[in-house]
Motif scaffolding. Structure first.
Motif, PDB file in Angstrom:
ATOM      1  N   THR A   1       5.344 -13.026  -2.228  1.00 54.28           N
ATOM      2  CA  THR A   1       6.760 -12.880  -1.874  1.00 54.28           C
ATOM      3  C   THR A   1       7.400 -11.744  -2.666  1.00 54.28           C
ATOM      4  N   LEU A   2       7.109 -11.679  -3.956  1.00 58.90           N
ATOM      5  CA  LEU A   2       7.664 -10.616  -4.801  1.00 58.90           C
ATOM      6  C   LEU A   2       7.218  -9.237  -4.319  1.00 58.90           C
ATOM      7  N   LEU A   3       6.010  -9.148  -3.782  1.00 60.73           N
ATOM      8  CA  LEU A   3       5.486  -7.870  -3.304  1.00 60.73           C
ATOM      9  C   LEU A   3       5.839  -7.591  -1.846  1.00 60.73           C
ATOM     10  N   GLY A   4       6.426  -8.582  -1.165  1.00 55.78           N
ATOM     11  CA  GLY A   4       6.848  -8.393   0.215  1.00 55.78           C
ATOM     12  C   GLY A   4       5.709  -8.381   1.212  1.00 55.78           C
ATOM     13  N   VAL A   5       4.627  -9.124   0.895  1.00 55.85           N
ATOM     14  CA  VAL A   5       3.492  -9.195   1.807  1.00 55.85           C
ATOM     15  C   VAL A   5       3.076 -10.656   1.959  1.00 55.85           C
ATOM     16  N   SER A   6       2.195 -10.918   2.908  1.00 53.79           N
ATOM     17  CA  SER A   6       1.652 -12.266   3.050  1.00 53.79           C
ATOM     18  C   SER A   6       0.597 -12.503   1.978  1.00 53.79           C
ATOM     19  N   THR A   7       0.277 -13.772   1.741  1.00 58.75           N
ATOM     20  CA  THR A   7      -0.776 -14.069   0.766  1.00 58.75           C
ATOM     21  C   THR A   7      -2.112 -13.492   1.229  1.00 58.75           C
TER      22      THR A   7
ATOM     23  N   GLU B   1      -2.594 -10.735   2.971  1.00 56.19           N
ATOM     24  CA  GLU B   1      -2.631  -9.294   2.704  1.00 56.19           C
ATOM     25  C   GLU B   1      -2.790  -9.029   1.210  1.00 56.19           C
ATOM     26  N   LEU B   2      -2.128  -9.823   0.383  1.00 56.57           N
ATOM     27  CA  LEU B   2      -2.286  -9.638  -1.063  1.00 56.57           C
ATOM     28  C   LEU B   2      -3.749  -9.776  -1.456  1.00 56.57           C
ATOM     29  N   VAL B   3      -4.393 -10.829  -0.980  1.00 52.74           N
ATOM     30  CA  VAL B   3      -5.797 -11.058  -1.326  1.00 52.74           C
ATOM     31  C   VAL B   3      -6.668  -9.929  -0.810  1.00 52.74           C
ATOM     32  N   ASN B   4      -6.465  -9.530   0.437  1.00 55.53           N
ATOM     33  CA  ASN B   4      -7.299  -8.480   1.028  1.00 55.53           C
ATOM     34  C   ASN B   4      -7.153  -7.160   0.272  1.00 55.53           C
ATOM     35  N   ARG B   5      -5.930  -6.836  -0.119  1.00 54.57           N
ATOM     36  CA  ARG B   5      -5.732  -5.572  -0.829  1.00 54.57           C
ATOM     37  C   ARG B   5      -6.234  -5.660  -2.270  1.00 54.57           C
ATOM     38  N   HIS B   6      -6.161  -6.839  -2.848  1.00 55.43           N
ATOM     39  CA  HIS B   6      -6.726  -7.022  -4.186  1.00 55.43           C
ATOM     40  C   HIS B   6      -8.242  -6.818  -4.152  1.00 55.43           C
ATOM     41  N   LEU B   7      -8.880  -7.270  -3.066  1.00 54.59           N
ATOM     42  CA  LEU B   7     -10.319  -7.115  -2.913  1.00 54.59           C
ATOM     43  C   LEU B   7     -10.704  -5.670  -2.592  1.00 54.59           C
ATOM     44  N   ALA B   8      -9.858  -4.961  -1.849  1.00 54.08           N
ATOM     45  CA  ALA B   8     -10.204  -3.620  -1.368  1.00 54.08           C
ATOM     46  C   ALA B   8      -9.895  -2.518  -2.371  1.00 54.08           C
ATOM     47  N   ALA B   9      -8.995  -2.765  -3.321  1.00 53.81           N
ATOM     48  CA  ALA B   9      -8.553  -1.708  -4.236  1.00 53.81           C
ATOM     49  C   ALA B   9      -9.674  -1.301  -5.196  1.00 53.81           C
ATOM     50  N   ASP B  10      -9.592  -0.070  -5.668  1.00 54.39           N
ATOM     51  CA  ASP B  10     -10.497   0.421  -6.703  1.00 54.39           C
ATOM     52  C   ASP B  10      -9.874   0.093  -8.060  1.00 54.39           C
ATOM     53  N   TRP B  11     -10.516  -0.792  -8.801  1.00 62.15           N
ATOM     54  CA  TRP B  11      -9.978  -1.254 -10.083  1.00 62.15           C
ATOM     55  C   TRP B  11     -10.795  -0.677 -11.240  1.00 62.15           C
ATOM     56  N   ARG B  12     -10.098  -0.438 -12.363  1.00 61.36           N
ATOM     57  CA  ARG B  12     -10.773   0.078 -13.556  1.00 61.36           C
ATOM     58  C   ARG B  12     -10.051  -0.440 -14.790  1.00 61.36           C
ATOM     59  N   VAL B  13     -10.822  -0.795 -15.812  1.00 63.16           N
ATOM     60  CA  VAL B  13     -10.238  -1.297 -17.056  1.00 63.16           C
ATOM     61  C   VAL B  13      -9.669  -0.115 -17.841  1.00 63.16           C
TER      62      VAL B  13
ATOM     63  N   SER C   1      -5.889   1.651  -7.718  1.00 64.60           N
ATOM     64  CA  SER C   1      -5.373   2.798  -6.975  1.00 64.60           C
ATOM     65  C   SER C   1      -4.304   2.397  -5.976  1.00 64.60           C
ATOM     66  N   ASP C   2      -4.084   1.100  -5.785  1.00 62.02           N
ATOM     67  CA  ASP C   2      -3.145   0.613  -4.765  1.00 62.02           C
ATOM     68  C   ASP C   2      -1.757   0.450  -5.383  1.00 62.02           C
ATOM     69  N   PRO C   3      -0.755   1.204  -4.894  1.00 63.31           N
ATOM     70  CA  PRO C   3       0.594   1.123  -5.464  1.00 63.31           C
ATOM     71  C   PRO C   3       1.295  -0.213  -5.210  1.00 63.31           C
ATOM     72  N   LEU C   4       0.692  -1.057  -4.363  1.00 65.68           N
ATOM     73  CA  LEU C   4       1.309  -2.358  -4.088  1.00 65.68           C
ATOM     74  C   LEU C   4       1.482  -3.164  -5.366  1.00 65.68           C
ATOM     75  N   PHE C   5       0.505  -3.079  -6.251  1.00 70.81           N
ATOM     76  CA  PHE C   5       0.444  -4.018  -7.377  1.00 70.81           C
ATOM     77  C   PHE C   5       1.352  -3.569  -8.522  1.00 70.81           C
TER      78      PHE C   5
ATOM     79  N   ALA D   1       1.471  -3.344 -13.311  1.00 74.40           N
ATOM     80  CA  ALA D   1       0.476  -2.708 -12.458  1.00 74.40           C
ATOM     81  C   ALA D   1      -0.930  -3.225 -12.717  1.00 74.40           C
ATOM     82  N   PHE D   2      -1.059  -4.298 -13.513  1.00 73.41           N
ATOM     83  CA  PHE D   2      -2.372  -4.713 -13.990  1.00 73.41           C
ATOM     84  C   PHE D   2      -2.827  -6.055 -13.408  1.00 73.41           C
TER      85      PHE D   2
END
Length: 537
Positions: free
Chosen positions: A94-100, A102-114, A129-133, A155-156
């Motif tokens: 809700t805070l990000l303005g997306v469905s749960t 979509e949040l999960v799918n974009r969390h899985l698809a993003a390129d993450w780095r520590v 790399s996803d500005p959503l987060f 952003a983390f």
């Protein structure tokens, strides 16, 4: 680049963004006088040795370093299986303005780095790399976040390595072990690691490869640093003699820990130095019995009863209270504070409730021999490193080597009683500009009371007038020193002690000077204190 005072032995350097902060952190490796560097979201905390370099000299040296050639590390890839069923998943969406979904799918698809580590060992701040987060923290932090919780803040993404308090938004959970001291590197999510989150429907079988609330593997019966507990008599006990010197816990205190000089130098892994809360008491006790000053000792909050196995020499420093030694025949003699005394097999040392101070330090000639974690025997209560808190029946072996002769003379020392008013010296910053002029005046003019909600992580203070902010919003996570005065939204400060998190998101209004740290470790609940700003030249 803005350079701020973080304490009398640390600077906080602001960078333009996360990438610059990471490059600064790498470029400053090897700068003379630097003890440790703690990167944050847009900052680098630089701890230095004031005997080797001044703050002004260090600031000049840091500003002169070329960061253009600094290369961010590549630490390989880690796969983290996640079951997306977190308590805050719907709210975060809700805070990000997306469905749960979509949040999960974009969390899985993003390129993450520590990007960096902090808060606790194995806690990696993972950026994508996803500005959503870009998710705000919870308005009210939880007092208990389970180990393995996958969470969002700013952003983390982060994964809690062990049970701890936390204010991040929980979106799922994993059974991946974030921290294993026997692994190289111990942190699964080390800085520079590429991270791929993998959607799973079921968690792993209990006890196989997962973390319990302490951050340890469920299928690992004994971990480094655990003290062996003995409850049954051995054949040697039955015959009335001991084959090895040891200290047995007959009655523990509110908190009885093994401590030493700590484990500095592991900030990059998210590990704080920890160590004795009262360094002077540690040094005095060890000198009294002839140990090296950094040898392992017992740190006791309040009274306790200890039984000595074998003959030896011991000393008690730190808190001041009634001390007595009872032999196997029942004869009782008093023990002087800070003075070494001989022990024979079966002697029991009774520590009375402290009249002044809070923490006793008990040293035994030869030092305590428990397994080391990252080169130290210190118990870090927040990180879960080192020996566990000691309970009745625990037996701690004593080493056989002492470096020096005993020192029978102890210098007198004033420690506070509950009714006392204590003055602690501080420096302002690095975030004093986040507070109103009235709050800065209140910080030093008002008396603060040490509350019972205090431990080795921090002392929670209470004042009649809370500290008022001049700025709202959140502060990106940045490094904090021992002695930092962090101010949560309620305006009541928390004074960080040795087991504090390395990074945090609440503004720090000031920090104790180095010479005030030991006294802070001896403040019992109920003591009143006043902060005095150190005069600078």
């Amino acid at each position: 680049m803005r350079i701020l005072t973080a304490s009398d032995h640390a600077l906080l350097v602001e960078a333009a963004d996360l990438d610059e902060a990471m490059r600064l952190n790498l470029a400053w490796e090897g700068v003379p006088g630097v003890v440790e560097r703690i990167p944050g979201a847009r900052t680098v905390l630089v701890r230095f040795d004031p005997l080797r370099v001044s703050a002004v000299e260090l600031a000049t040296a840091l500003a002169a370093v070329d960061i253009d050639t600094a290369q961010l590390p590549d630490a390989g890839e880690a796969v983290v299986p996640v079951r997306y069923d977190g308590e805050d998943l719907d709210e975060a969406a809700t805070l990000l303005g997306v469905s749960t979904e979509e949040l999960v799918n974009r969390h899985l698809a993003a390129d993450w780095r520590v990007a960096f580590s902090g808060f606790a060992p194995g806690f990696g701040y993972v950026v994508s790399s996803d500005p959503l987060f870009d998710v705000p923290r919870r308005s009210s932090p939880r007092t208990r976040v389970p180990a393995g919780s996958v969470a969002l803040a700013g952003a983390f993404t982060g994964v809690y390595p062990r049970e701890s308090p936390g204010g991040w938004q929980l979106i799922g959970r994993t059974d991946a072990v974030m921290w294993d001291i026997d692994r190289d590197p111990p942190a699964l999510l080390a800085p520079g690691t590429s991270v791929r989150f993998e959607h799973v429907r079921e968690v792993a079988r209990p006890g196989v490869g997962r973390s319990d609330e302490s951050g340890r593997n469920g299928d690992d019966a004994v971990r480094p640093g655990r003290v062996v507990e003995q409850h049954a008599e051995t054949d040697a006990d039955a015959l009335g003699f001991r084959t090895e010197a040891a200290v047995e816990v007959v009655r523990p205190s509110l908190q009885l820990l093994v401590q030493d000089a700590g484990r500095p130098g592991f900030a990059a892994l998210g590990v704080s130095a920890s160590g004795a809360a009262d360094r002077r008491a540690l040094h005095d006790a060890n000198r009294a019995v002839g140990n090296a000053t950094e040898a392992a000792v017992l740190e006791s909050v309040g009274g306790a009863v200890l039984r000595f196995r074998g003959a030896g020499v011991a000393a008690v420093t730190g808190a001041i209270g009634a001390l007595s030694l009872t032999d196997v025949e029942g004869a009782v003699r008093s023990v002087a504070h800070g003075v070494p005394f001989a022990t024979v097999d079966g002697d029991e040392l009774t520590l009375g409730h402290p009249a002044r101070g809070l923490r006793y330090v008990i040293a035994v000639r030869g030092g305590l021999e428990v397994a080391a974690a990252l080169g130290s025997r210190a118990a870090d209560t927040l990180a879960g490193l080192g020996p566990e808190a000691l309970t009745a029946g625990a037996v701690i072996p004593v080493g056989g080597v002492a470096s020096h002769p005993v020192e029978p003379d102890a210098l007198p020392r004033e420690l506070p009683a509950v009714v006392d008013l204590v003055e602690l010296e501080i420096t302002l910053g690095p975030r004093d500009d986040w507070f109103t002029a009235g709050a800065l005046a209140t910080l030093t003019a008002q008396e603060w009371t040490v509350t019972p909600r205090s431990d080795r992580v921090g002392i929670r203070l209470h004042g009649e007038v809370p500290l008022e902010r001049a700025r709202g919003g959140e502060l990106p996570s940045e490094g904090a020193v021992t002695g930092a005065i962090q101010v949560p939204p309620d305006g009541q400060p928390v004074l960080f002690l040795p087991d504090h998190p390395l990074t945090g998101g609440y503004p720090i209004i000031g920090a104790l000077t180095d010479r005030s740290l030991d006294l802070a470790g001896q403040l019992p609940p109920g003591v009143r204190l006043r902060f005095i700003v150190k005069e600078t030249s």
